[in-house]
Motif scaffolding. Structure first.
Motif, PDB file in Angstrom:
ATOM      1  N   LYS A 153      -3.229  -8.728  -0.546  1.00 55.47           N
ATOM      2  CA  LYS A 153      -2.263  -7.796  -1.144  1.00 55.47           C
ATOM      3  C   LYS A 153      -2.777  -6.479  -0.799  1.00 55.47           C
ATOM      4  N   ARG A 154      -4.118  -6.203  -1.025  1.00 53.21           N
ATOM      5  CA  ARG A 154      -4.869  -4.879  -0.994  1.00 53.21           C
ATOM      6  C   ARG A 154      -4.873  -4.158   0.454  1.00 53.21           C
ATOM      7  N   LEU A 155      -4.975  -5.222   1.361  1.00 57.42           N
ATOM      8  CA  LEU A 155      -5.084  -4.940   2.875  1.00 57.42           C
ATOM      9  C   LEU A 155      -3.739  -4.559   3.526  1.00 57.42           C
ATOM     10  N   ARG A 156      -2.770  -5.209   2.695  1.00 55.50           N
ATOM     11  CA  ARG A 156      -1.251  -4.978   3.295  1.00 55.50           C
ATOM     12  C   ARG A 156      -0.860  -3.495   2.784  1.00 55.50           C
ATOM     13  N   GLY A 157      -1.193  -3.365   1.583  1.00 58.91           N
ATOM     14  CA  GLY A 157      -0.988  -1.839   0.913  1.00 58.91           C
ATOM     15  C   GLY A 157      -1.437  -0.801   1.741  1.00 58.91           C
ATOM     16  N   ILE A 158      -2.733  -1.204   2.149  1.00 66.26           N
ATOM     17  CA  ILE A 158      -3.785  -0.045   2.925  1.00 66.26           C
ATOM     18  C   ILE A 158      -3.137   0.118   4.334  1.00 66.26           C
ATOM     19  N   GLY A 159      -2.644  -1.123   4.980  1.00 64.85           N
ATOM     20  CA  GLY A 159      -2.124  -1.032   6.272  1.00 64.85           C
ATOM     21  C   GLY A 159      -0.696  -0.179   6.427  1.00 64.85           C
ATOM     22  N   GLN A 160       0.032  -0.551   5.218  1.00 69.50           N
ATOM     23  CA  GLN A 160       1.338   0.400   5.163  1.00 69.50           C
ATOM     24  C   GLN A 160       1.164   1.780   4.939  1.00 69.50           C
ATOM     25  N   LEU A 161       0.142   2.161   4.125  1.00 72.01           N
ATOM     26  CA  LEU A 161      -0.092   3.331   4.218  1.00 72.01           C
ATOM     27  C   LEU A 161      -0.506   4.039   5.178  1.00 72.01           C
ATOM     28  N   ARG A 162      -1.251   3.388   6.046  1.00 67.61           N
ATOM     29  CA  ARG A 162      -1.933   4.082   7.268  1.00 67.61           C
ATOM     30  C   ARG A 162      -0.653   4.236   8.314  1.00 67.61           C
ATOM     31  N   GLN A 163       0.479   3.400   8.372  1.00 66.45           N
ATOM     32  CA  GLN A 163       1.588   3.437   9.191  1.00 66.45           C
ATOM     33  C   GLN A 163       2.578   4.539   8.413  1.00 66.45           C
ATOM     34  N   GLY A 164       2.294   5.068   7.508  1.00 64.46           N
ATOM     35  CA  GLY A 164       3.304   6.069   6.723  1.00 64.46           C
ATOM     36  C   GLY A 164       4.478   5.446   5.776  1.00 64.46           C
ATOM     37  N   LYS A 165       4.071   4.000   5.739  1.00 61.79           N
ATOM     38  CA  LYS A 165       5.422   3.228   4.917  1.00 61.79           C
ATOM     39  C   LYS A 165       5.055   3.267   3.499  1.00 61.79           C
TER      40      LYS A 165
END
Length: 230
Positions: free
Chosen positions: A201-213
């Motif tokens: 869940k943490r990696l998914r949240g970080i990935g979405q932040l990097r994509q501007g989501k």
């Protein structure tokens, strides 16, 4: 003389505008947590089973014993003591209830070696004989006694009320209610260990932040709420 009186009145008015008007009491602590501290101590967990004359327990009694046994397995520090009423004139019914209670305790996972049986003489006010079960566990209590009023709040005959300090009983009921709601007394002595992190869940949240989501979770429900007012 009039000028002096005016100056004195002005000084008195200005003195009331101070930033801190609280006067510390020299007799008792101002903080209610210091007047009525919480204490971790052994206390008895109790359960009463009424003698009904049947050879089995009813559903409510069986559920109470199962909950009592579950609490014992989690927090018990002693044997389970079963106090059996003596001299009631209802010995067959008492023994039947005792045997049914012992069977229910065994079914709940408490071995016979952890159960001690003792006879007691019920008082005159015990209209219905009862089996009394107890064991010792850690509990939280208030060190002081609530309901004490060592001084007059109105202070009609003294200047005690002029100190602007909390009275003795203030906060005691709050502390007692707080102590009754604590499930694990040791939480007051030490913090619990952190649980394992949800890495995915943490990696998914970080990935979405990097994509501007937006990394927040959207919960969807298929239930509909009907408007009863229409």
């Amino acid at each position: 003389m009039l000028h002096l009186a005016a100056c004195a009145a002005l000084a008195l008015a200005l003195s009331a505008c101070g930033a801190n008007r609280r006067v510390e009491s020299v007799d008792l602590p101002y903080d209610y947590r210091q007047r009525h501290p919480l204490v971790i101590a052994d206390r008895a967990e109790l359960l009463s089973i009424a003698v009904t004359g049947r050879s089995h327990l009813d559903g409510r009694q069986a559920a109470d014993i199962r909950a009592f046994a579950g609490n014992y397995r989690l927090h018990g520090k002693s044997e389970v003591h079963v106090f059996v009423p003596a001299g009631t004139g209802q010995e067959p019914a008492v023994h039947a209830t005792l045997r049914a209670t012992q069977r229910e305790l065994a079914a709940a996972g408490i071995p016979a070696s952890a159960i001690a049986t003792t006879r007691y003489s019920p008082g005159d006010g015990d209209a219905v004989p009862t089996l009394r079960l107890s064991f010792m566990k850690l509990g939280v209590t208030v060190a002081s006694t609530c309901g004490r009023w060592p001084s007059d709040l109105a202070s009609g005959s003294s200047t005690d009320g002029w100190t602007n300090a909390a009275y003795w009983n203030f906060g005691c009921a709050y502390q007692a209610n707080f102590a009754a709601q604590i499930a694990e007394p040791l939480d007051l002595a030490r913090p619990r260990q952190e649980s394992v992190l949800d890495t995915q869940k943490r990696l998914r949240g970080i990935g979405q932040l990097r994509q501007g989501k937006d990394p927040s979770t959207v919960y969807r429900s298929t239930q509909r709420v009907e408007d009863l007012g229409q």
